[in-house]
Design a protein around this motif. Structure first.
Motif, PDB file in Angstrom:
ATOM      1  N   THR A 109      -5.563  -3.274  37.243  1.00  0.00           N
ATOM      2  CA  THR A 109      -6.279  -2.779  38.522  1.00  0.00           C
ATOM      3  C   THR A 109      -6.239  -3.952  39.384  1.00  0.00           C
ATOM      4  OG1 THR A 109      -8.399  -3.026  37.186  1.00  0.00           O
ATOM      5  CG2 THR A 109      -7.205  -0.893  37.417  1.00  0.00           C
ATOM      6  N   ASP A 110      -6.358  -5.378  38.827  1.00  0.00           N
ATOM      7  CA  ASP A 110      -6.801  -6.463  39.663  1.00  0.00           C
ATOM      8  C   ASP A 110      -5.317  -7.403  39.969  1.00  0.00           C
ATOM      9  OD1 ASP A 110      -9.273  -6.371  38.996  1.00  0.00           O
ATOM     10  OD2 ASP A 110      -9.377  -7.396  37.347  1.00  0.00           O
ATOM     11  N   GLY A 111      -4.202  -6.339  39.634  1.00  0.00           N
ATOM     12  CA  GLY A 111      -3.004  -6.943  39.966  1.00  0.00           C
ATOM     13  C   GLY A 111      -2.428  -8.097  39.110  1.00  0.00           C
ATOM     14  N   LYS A 112      -3.045  -8.241  38.088  1.00  0.00           N
ATOM     15  CA  LYS A 112      -2.625  -9.309  37.248  1.00  0.00           C
ATOM     16  C   LYS A 112      -1.792  -9.029  36.017  1.00  0.00           C
ATOM     17  CE  LYS A 112      -6.652 -12.314  37.667  1.00  0.00           C
ATOM     18  NZ  LYS A 112      -8.041 -13.205  37.052  1.00  0.00           N
ATOM     19  N   LEU A 113      -0.773  -9.697  35.569  1.00  0.00           N
ATOM     20  CA  LEU A 113       0.154  -9.240  34.540  1.00  0.00           C
ATOM     21  C   LEU A 113      -0.369  -9.126  33.283  1.00  0.00           C
ATOM     22  CD1 LEU A 113       3.270  -8.394  34.410  1.00  0.00           C
ATOM     23  CD2 LEU A 113       3.771 -10.879  34.141  1.00  0.00           C
ATOM     24  N   GLU A 114      -0.324  -8.065  32.373  1.00  0.00           N
ATOM     25  CA  GLU A 114      -0.758  -7.898  31.066  1.00  0.00           C
ATOM     26  C   GLU A 114       0.209  -8.068  30.193  1.00  0.00           C
ATOM     27  OE1 GLU A 114      -3.737  -5.087  30.593  1.00  0.00           O
ATOM     28  OE2 GLU A 114      -5.325  -5.845  31.980  1.00  0.00           O
ATOM     29  N   PHE A 115       0.261  -8.413  29.067  1.00  0.00           N
ATOM     30  CA  PHE A 115       1.255  -8.420  27.892  1.00  0.00           C
ATOM     31  C   PHE A 115       0.662  -7.952  26.822  1.00  0.00           C
ATOM     32  CE2 PHE A 115       3.677 -11.132  24.783  1.00  0.00           C
ATOM     33  CZ  PHE A 115       4.836 -10.232  24.587  1.00  0.00           C
ATOM     34  N   ASP A 116       1.513  -6.995  26.042  1.00  0.00           N
ATOM     35  CA  ASP A 116       1.303  -6.591  24.713  1.00  0.00           C
ATOM     36  C   ASP A 116       2.426  -6.776  23.714  1.00  0.00           C
ATOM     37  OD1 ASP A 116      -0.158  -5.086  22.723  1.00  0.00           O
ATOM     38  OD2 ASP A 116       0.580  -2.982  23.316  1.00  0.00           O
ATOM     39  N   PRO A 117       2.048  -7.775  23.094  1.00  0.00           N
ATOM     40  CA  PRO A 117       3.361  -8.200  21.995  1.00  0.00           C
ATOM     41  C   PRO A 117       3.840  -7.224  21.404  1.00  0.00           C
ATOM     42  CG  PRO A 117       1.435  -9.378  21.547  1.00  0.00           C
ATOM     43  CD  PRO A 117       1.117  -8.503  22.747  1.00  0.00           C
ATOM     44  N   SER A 118       4.998  -6.902  20.502  1.00  0.00           N
ATOM     45  CA  SER A 118       5.607  -6.148  19.876  1.00  0.00           C
ATOM     46  C   SER A 118       5.064  -6.709  18.199  1.00  0.00           C
ATOM     47  CB  SER A 118       6.826  -5.932  19.933  1.00  0.00           C
ATOM     48  OG  SER A 118       7.509  -5.189  18.752  1.00  0.00           O
ATOM     49  N   GLN A 119       4.595  -5.734  17.580  1.00  0.00           N
ATOM     50  CA  GLN A 119       4.286  -6.102  16.009  1.00  0.00           C
ATOM     51  C   GLN A 119       5.406  -5.468  15.090  1.00  0.00           C
ATOM     52  OE1 GLN A 119       1.467  -7.708  15.536  1.00  0.00           O
ATOM     53  NE2 GLN A 119       0.811  -7.367  17.830  1.00  0.00           N
ATOM     54  N   HIS A 120       6.724  -5.402  15.637  1.00  0.00           N
ATOM     55  CA  HIS A 120       7.675  -4.978  14.602  1.00  0.00           C
ATOM     56  C   HIS A 120       8.545  -5.870  14.207  1.00  0.00           C
ATOM     57  CE1 HIS A 120       6.142  -0.595  15.620  1.00  0.00           C
ATOM     58  NE2 HIS A 120       6.383  -0.964  16.826  1.00  0.00           N
ATOM     59  N   ILE A 121       8.322  -7.118  14.585  1.00  0.00           N
ATOM     60  CA  ILE A 121       9.420  -8.015  14.253  1.00  0.00           C
ATOM     61  C   ILE A 121       8.594  -9.555  14.167  1.00  0.00           C
ATOM     62  CG2 ILE A 121      10.061  -8.719  16.931  1.00  0.00           C
ATOM     63  CD1 ILE A 121      12.847  -9.078  15.919  1.00  0.00           C
ATOM     64  N   ASN A 122       9.215 -10.247  13.300  1.00  0.00           N
ATOM     65  CA  ASN A 122       8.555 -11.540  12.932  1.00  0.00           C
ATOM     66  C   ASN A 122       9.750 -12.690  13.329  1.00  0.00           C
ATOM     67  OD1 ASN A 122       7.509 -13.423  11.858  1.00  0.00           O
ATOM     68  ND2 ASN A 122       7.170 -12.960   9.791  1.00  0.00           N
ATOM     69  N   TYR A 123       9.399 -13.391  14.161  1.00  0.00           N
ATOM     70  CA  TYR A 123      10.177 -14.425  14.615  1.00  0.00           C
ATOM     71  C   TYR A 123      10.242 -15.486  13.600  1.00  0.00           C
ATOM     72  CZ  TYR A 123      11.311 -11.952  18.952  1.00  0.00           C
ATOM     73  OH  TYR A 123      11.711 -11.136  19.675  1.00  0.00           O
ATOM     74  N   LEU A 124       9.355 -15.659  12.715  1.00  0.00           N
ATOM     75  CA  LEU A 124       9.348 -17.066  11.804  1.00  0.00           C
ATOM     76  C   LEU A 124      10.538 -16.626  10.763  1.00  0.00           C
ATOM     77  CD1 LEU A 124       7.885 -19.704  10.923  1.00  0.00           C
ATOM     78  CD2 LEU A 124       6.628 -18.137   9.291  1.00  0.00           C
ATOM     79  N   THR A 125      11.631 -17.445  10.764  1.00  0.00           N
ATOM     80  CA  THR A 125      12.647 -17.447   9.805  1.00  0.00           C
ATOM     81  C   THR A 125      12.401 -17.779   8.462  1.00  0.00           C
ATOM     82  OG1 THR A 125      13.255 -19.752  10.446  1.00  0.00           O
ATOM     83  CG2 THR A 125      14.226 -18.022  11.797  1.00  0.00           C
ATOM     84  N   ASP A 126      11.509 -18.558   8.346  1.00  0.00           N
ATOM     85  CA  ASP A 126      11.022 -18.970   7.069  1.00  0.00           C
ATOM     86  C   ASP A 126      10.418 -17.663   6.200  1.00  0.00           C
ATOM     87  OD1 ASP A 126      11.468 -21.382   7.349  1.00  0.00           O
ATOM     88  OD2 ASP A 126       9.512 -22.189   7.834  1.00  0.00           O
ATOM     89  N   ALA A 127       9.956 -16.581   6.984  1.00  0.00           N
ATOM     90  CA  ALA A 127       9.394 -15.634   6.228  1.00  0.00           C
ATOM     91  C   ALA A 127      10.444 -14.289   6.317  1.00  0.00           C
ATOM     92  CB  ALA A 127       8.168 -15.256   7.022  1.00  0.00           C
ATOM     93  N   PHE A 128      11.582 -14.535   6.678  1.00  0.00           N
ATOM     94  CA  PHE A 128      12.558 -13.458   6.517  1.00  0.00           C
ATOM     95  C   PHE A 128      12.627 -12.665   5.379  1.00  0.00           C
ATOM     96  CE2 PHE A 128      17.129 -12.015   5.884  1.00  0.00           C
ATOM     97  CZ  PHE A 128      17.239 -11.311   7.267  1.00  0.00           C
TER      98      PHE A 128
END
Length: 311
Positions: A109-128
């Motif tokens: 409502t204040d015109g600011k950008l809000e981001f809700d990250p996805s929880q379905h993917i892990n970008y840490l390759t060590d934990a593949f």
């Protein structure tokens, strides 16, 4: 152009991916944890966030798109700018923008950008391959309480000791001692026999080898001396000059760069099957950044830095 696809590819390798005139996606490593209430184990991961203040172009995203799309660097920048204008237009109209495998954007409502990250993917390759799982609570304390209750309800009775004649015990102990000494002597004799046998066999083998060596005649002539000069570049920081689908073109590029004084070489193919040619490789990021600045200023403004471990 699917902008989120290129951003997602880069998030596996880099901690910061900036979209010019829009913002930067940041990742931070988070250790594995166990939820105390649900007893759920969560593997280590990269926590994803977004900073709308970081909008200055660092060249990473544009260079990657130019390489994949086989277009120029300036054309890639124009494509990104067009996509960003479209995203901002939809956001201003109150729509939610979904970046696949990254997250959702919306204006509050204040015109600011809000981001809700996805929880379905892990970008840490060590934990593949690792995923969260739940474990039932261990109830070992309940078993201890049950044992204590049984001991209280069923006490152990102790009977008085009765004396008996123990002379037989002395004779049994003497017999066991004799048997033990006899066993030790037998084992010692057996080990000594084995050692003598092994030593005799070794001496016979050595005599046969000496006889064969004396019968043999060796004719050795001196070999010409050879002088080799090998130069092996090391380091995980590479300054990329270009990527070519035809390998012959990459060989030509290497010759051209070496003629200009660079330690150019090929570092294999990338995930798209293109043969990569680099100006050189460096051990530290600072060395690579200094050389990259000189190359961009004097030779190739489209050169870029690749971080890759060559096995």
């Amino acid at each position: 152009m699917q902008l989120e696809t290129y951003i997602s590819d880069l998030l596996y390798r880099y901690d910061c991916v900036t979209v010019p005139e829009f913002g930067a996606f940041l990742t931070q490593r988070v250790s594995a944890e166990i939820h105390k209430t649900t007893h759920t184990f969560y593997p280590p991961k990269k926590a994803l966030s977004f900073n709308a203040q970081l909008q200055k172009n660092d060249g990473l995203l544009a260079h990657y798109i130019a390489e994949v799309e086989q277009i120029s660097y300036s054309a890639a920048l124009q494509a990104i700018a067009k996509q960003v204008r479209s995203i901002k237009l939809y956001l201003s109209e109150g729509e939610t923008i979904q970046f696949k495998n990254i997250g959702d954007f919306i204006l509050n409502t204040d015109g600011k950008l809000e981001f809700d990250p996805s929880q379905h993917i892990n970008y840490l390759t060590d934990a593949f391959g690792l995923s969260h799982f739940s474990s039932s609570e261990i109830t070992r304390e309940t078993y201890k309480a049950t044992v204590a209750t049984v001991e209280e309800t069923a006490p152990i009775s102790i009977s008085p000791e009765k004396r008996s004649n123990r002379n037989w015990f002395k004779y049994a102990a003497a017999a066991v001692l004799c048997l033990g000494l006899g066993g030790v002597a037998a084992v010692t004799y057996y080990n000594t026999s084995i050692e003598n046998h092994n030593q005799l066999a070794q001496e016979q083998a050595n005599e046969q080898l000496d006889a064969k060596v004396q019968e043999a005649t060796f004719v050795m002539s001196p070999l010409p001396a050879a002088t080799l000069t090998l130069e092996k570049q090391t380091g995980n920081y590479h300054i990329v000059a270009g990527a070519f689908r035809v390998e012959a073109n990459s060989d030509t590029k290497v010759k051209q760069l070496r003629a200009q004084g660079f330690k150019a070489r090929k570092i294999g193919t990338n995930r798209f099957g293109l043969h990569e040619v680099v100006y050189g490789s460096f051990e530290t990021r600072s060395e690579a950044q200094n050389e990259l600045s000189k190359i961009r200023r004097d030779h190739n403004r489209d050169a870029w830095l690749l971080i890759k471990n060559l096995k």
